[in-house]
Design a protein around this motif. Structure first.
Motif, mmCIF file in Angstrom:
data_model
loop_
_atom_site.group_PDB
_atom_site.id
_atom_site.type_symbol
_atom_site.label_atom_id
_atom_site.label_comp_id
_atom_site.label_asym_id
_atom_site.label_seq_id
_atom_site.Cartn_x
_atom_site.Cartn_y
_atom_site.Cartn_z
ATOM 1 N N ILE A 1 8.324 -9.131 8.485
ATOM 2 C CA ILE A 1 7.054 -9.199 7.744
ATOM 3 C C ILE A 1 6.534 -7.799 7.435
ATOM 4 N N MET B 1 8.471 -6.225 4.604
ATOM 5 C CA MET B 1 8.109 -6.816 3.320
ATOM 6 C C MET B 1 6.837 -6.165 2.775
ATOM 7 N N VAL B 2 5.823 -6.050 3.641
ATOM 8 C CA VAL B 2 4.562 -5.442 3.205
ATOM 9 C C VAL B 2 4.768 -3.971 2.857
ATOM 10 N N CYS C 1 6.362 -3.478 -0.506
ATOM 11 C CA CYS C 1 5.414 -3.694 -1.606
ATOM 12 C C CYS C 1 4.497 -2.498 -1.788
ATOM 13 N N VAL D 1 -5.077 -4.148 -0.195
ATOM 14 C CA VAL D 1 -4.138 -4.684 0.796
ATOM 15 C C VAL D 1 -3.836 -3.616 1.843
ATOM 16 N N ILE E 1 -4.769 -4.047 5.829
ATOM 17 C CA ILE E 1 -3.715 -4.076 6.853
ATOM 18 C C ILE E 1 -3.831 -2.876 7.790
ATOM 19 N N LEU E 2 -3.995 -1.677 7.213
ATOM 20 C CA LEU E 2 -3.994 -0.491 8.079
ATOM 21 C C LEU E 2 -5.266 -0.381 8.920
ATOM 22 N N ILE F 1 2.152 -15.194 17.882
ATOM 23 C CA ILE F 1 1.378 -15.019 16.645
ATOM 24 C C ILE F 1 0.367 -13.884 16.813
ATOM 25 N N VAL G 1 2.131 -10.544 16.746
ATOM 26 C CA VAL G 1 2.577 -10.137 15.410
ATOM 27 C C VAL G 1 1.381 -9.641 14.604
ATOM 28 N N ALA G 2 0.272 -10.388 14.626
ATOM 29 C CA ALA G 2 -0.914 -9.969 13.875
ATOM 30 C C ALA G 2 -1.406 -8.613 14.380
ATOM 31 N N GLY G 3 -1.416 -8.431 15.685
ATOM 32 C CA GLY G 3 -1.987 -7.219 16.264
ATOM 33 C C GLY G 3 -1.168 -5.965 16.028
ATOM 34 N N LEU H 1 1.070 -5.525 13.413
ATOM 35 C CA LEU H 1 1.524 -5.370 12.034
ATOM 36 C C LEU H 1 1.078 -4.021 11.464
ATOM 37 N N ALA H 2 -0.155 -3.608 11.790
ATOM 38 C CA ALA H 2 -0.714 -2.401 11.189
ATOM 39 C C ALA H 2 0.161 -1.180 11.474
ATOM 40 N N LEU I 1 13.861 -9.308 -5.117
ATOM 41 C CA LEU I 1 14.201 -9.580 -3.724
ATOM 42 C C LEU I 1 15.546 -8.969 -3.347
ATOM 43 N N PHE J 1 14.898 -5.402 -2.469
ATOM 44 C CA PHE J 1 14.363 -5.287 -1.097
ATOM 45 C C PHE J 1 15.491 -5.439 -0.080
#
Lengths: 315, 286
Positions: free
Chosen positions: B98, B101-102, B105, B117, B121-122, B154, B157-159, B161-162, B191, B194
């Motif tokens: 993930i 991917m970000v 982009c 975005v 995210i950051l 979960i 991963v969220a925590g 990602l930055a 794709l 990438f």
């Protein structure tokens, strides 16, 4: 690319778009960004907003949250002396441990930089504590501080200073400082590596010129190396300070905030008010978390502003 | 300016040696201070508690490998170890995919909302976990993810990602644009670009983030202690804390548990020390 060209591309989408590698189709962007953005919305943005909402409510289990306005904050700032004790402890921790971290890291980096034998091996060993979890580090140091058989007291007795033996974590006067020593021990290697990278990035000719001028190593350190490392020093200070304002794990593992609130930090107090006290209210600890976050933000802005100012003055 | 060799060569050597001796002593002492405690735990992990209390700092007289078997089977360390492995491997895999991917982009494409975005995210990097932990507790309860490894994965991963996006984007942005223009001319789809250009070229950076996330998550304590309470869901750090709480005096067994947690990290560190040092310090230097 000019604006007209952009407009033309927008007007005739397919062939130029397909050839411009700086642009992607909407479908591609959605596929690549959606998982991250959904995850963020649900598990970062929403929790943060909800904490802010929580902070102006009283939230008991199996109860409708009751709006209390700024009461939580008033109680917190007005007459919660445990909170102020925790703020004081956190401040002491953040200030002294940051100074020790930065100076100690610099010292270790200089030792390696001055071509001590086996420097590569030493670098690897000195970095090891950084990789270990707080649970591992905390338990090892609880043993080291043990009154009867801990290494700290064993060494004191062995060198005839048995009079100084302490129950390091059990005495309110020494507990905070003992936890701090452990924290510094764990993170010194981290700062060392950053400083070492900065030292190797220094221009060789400047150091060489100092050598030719017969400049002593101490003078060289004070007048040449430290001024040139200033950006790194400031950077590490901010990083280290902000990290320590949130300290939780090591304190929780080694002392749980005790004895007599002598090691209570803001984060351990938040945890205790939420899950350990029988108030069962999530609103009040949320208010602490929100207030502390705002203070941390102010510090980040202030410190980065100071850094920018300094850089502008010097270059 | 004085000539540098104003003193006799032998005396100069002596001075250099004297200057070197304190440095050597310092290096030796700090090596013992930083590495010694781990050796001490390694020794205790092979000794029984009565042996340790008789003489805490002695070498193992007879080596008790069976303590590891006991810890693994009788004290639930096996469960803790597998929980940690499942959580960390899944979370690191998701984070890498993930995050890449970000980062791809943000580093490669111009699009409306690019800056927004990036900012959203950051900004995750300056949010303290304490700000989210209480509401995450409520949210996971509501979603029936409380006390599940899925919920913890979960949240991890969220925590993280930055920091992952931050490191990867910095690297991806340095890949020459010509490569992508050429790929586009050759008819590669977005794709495919990438998958077949960014990812293979980005392997060193991916390695860095994998290392960083692996170490941090293997050691993570705060989220785990709030979001997991059942014994068979505990990760290693929680399991050790729990065991320590119940068996304060069984120092030998706790040491064995510590070794089970340290072991994989030390093993990886022995082979990939440079990568791991680079990985752990990646977010701090640019």
């Amino acid at each position: 690319m000019t604006e007209r060209a952009l407009r033309q591309r927008a007007a005739t989408p397919s062939p130029p778009l397909a050839l411009d590698a700086r642009r992607a189709s909407r479908a591609t962007l959605i596929i690549l960004l959606a998982p991250a953005l959904l995850l963020y919305a649900a598990f970062m943005v929403y929790p943060v907003l909800r904490t802010f909402w929580n902070s102006v409510h009283t939230i008991k289990p199996n109860n409708v949250p009751a709006f209390v306005g700024l009461d939580n904050f008033r109680a917190l700032l007005g007459h919660d002396w445990v909170f102020w004790k925790a703020v004081g402890n956190t401040a002491i921790f953040a200030i002294f441990a940051t100074i020790a971290d930065v100076l100690g890291g610099l010292l270790l980096a200089l030792a390696l930089f001055s071509r001590v034998p086996f420097a590569r091996f030493l670098r690897v060993v000195w970095f090891t504590p950084v990789l270990m979890s707080y649970v591992v580090v905390g338990i090892i140091w609880v043993w080291i501080y043990d009154y009867d058989w801990g290494l700290a007291n064993v060494i004191l007795r062995a060198v005839g200073l048995g009079g100084f033996e302490q129950s390091w974590l059990g005495d309110p006067r020494t507990a905070l400082w003992s936890v701090m020593v452990t924290h510094i021990w764990k993170w010194l290697g981290f700062n060392m590596i950053i400083f070492l990278a900065a030292l190797y990035a220094l221009p060789v000719d400047v150091l060489g010129a100092a050598e030719l001028d017969n400049c002593g190593w101490f003078a060289k350190l004070i007048h040449i190396i430290i001024p040139m490392l200033k950006p790194t020093i400031l950077n590490l200070t901010v990083l280290s300070f902000v990290g320590k304002m949130m300290i939780f794990d090591l304190v929780w593992i080694m002392t749980g905030g005790g004895p007599l609130w002598s090691t209570e930090t803001v984060s351990t107090y938040v945890y205790k008010r939420a899950f350990d006290w029988n108030t069962f209210d999530l609103g009040y600890p949320s208010a602490i978390a929100v207030l502390w976050f705002l203070i941390i933000l102010v510090f980040i802005f202030a410190l980065t502003q100071i850094m920018r100012q300094r850089e502008r003055l010097e270059f | 300016m004085k000539p540098p060799s104003a003193v006799e060569p032998s005396a100069a050597k002596g001075i250099a040696y004297l200057r070197g001796a304190p440095l050597m002593a310092f290096a030796l002492i700090y090596t013992i201070v930083s590495g010694g405690p781990f050796l001490w735990v390694a020794m205790m992990s092979l000794r029984t508690t009565p042996e340790i209390f008789a003489s805490p700092y002695a070498l193992p007289s007879s080596i008790h490998w069976e303590k590891f078997v006991d810890a693994w089977t009788k004290s639930n360390y096996g469960t803790y170890f597998w929980n940690s492995t499942i959580v960390v491997v899944t979370a690191v895999a998701l984070l890498t995919v993930i995050g890449a991917m970000v980062a791809h982009c943000l580093a490669r494409y111009r699009f409306r909302g690019n800056r927004l975005v990036r900012f959203v995210i950051l900004s995750g990097m300056i949010l303290p976990p304490q700000l989210m932990i209480l509401s995450l507790f409520q949210i996971l309860l509501e979603y029936h993810l409380y006390n599940t490894l899925t919920g913890l994965i979960i949240v991890y991963v969220a925590g993280h990602l930055a920091i992952t996006v931050y490191i990867l984007e910095g690297f991806f942005a340095q890949i020459p644009q010509d490569l992508f223009d050429a790929a586009r001319l050759d008819g590669y789809s977005d794709l495919e670009i990438f998958w077949r250009i960014t990812l293979p070229i980005g392997v060193p950076a991916l390695f860095t983030t994998v290392t960083l996330n692996f170490i941090i998550l293997w050691n993570e304590f705060l989220y785990a202690v709030v979001l997991l309470t059942e014994d068979d869901k505990r990760t290693l750090p929680l399991g050790i804390m729990h065991f320590m709480g119940n068996h304060q005096l069984d120092v030998g067994m706790v040491a064995t548990g510590l070794m089970i947690a340290i072991g994989p990290v030390i093993l990886l560190y022995a082979f990939f020390s440079e990568t791991m040092i680079r990985g752990m310090t990646a977010g701090a230097v640019r």
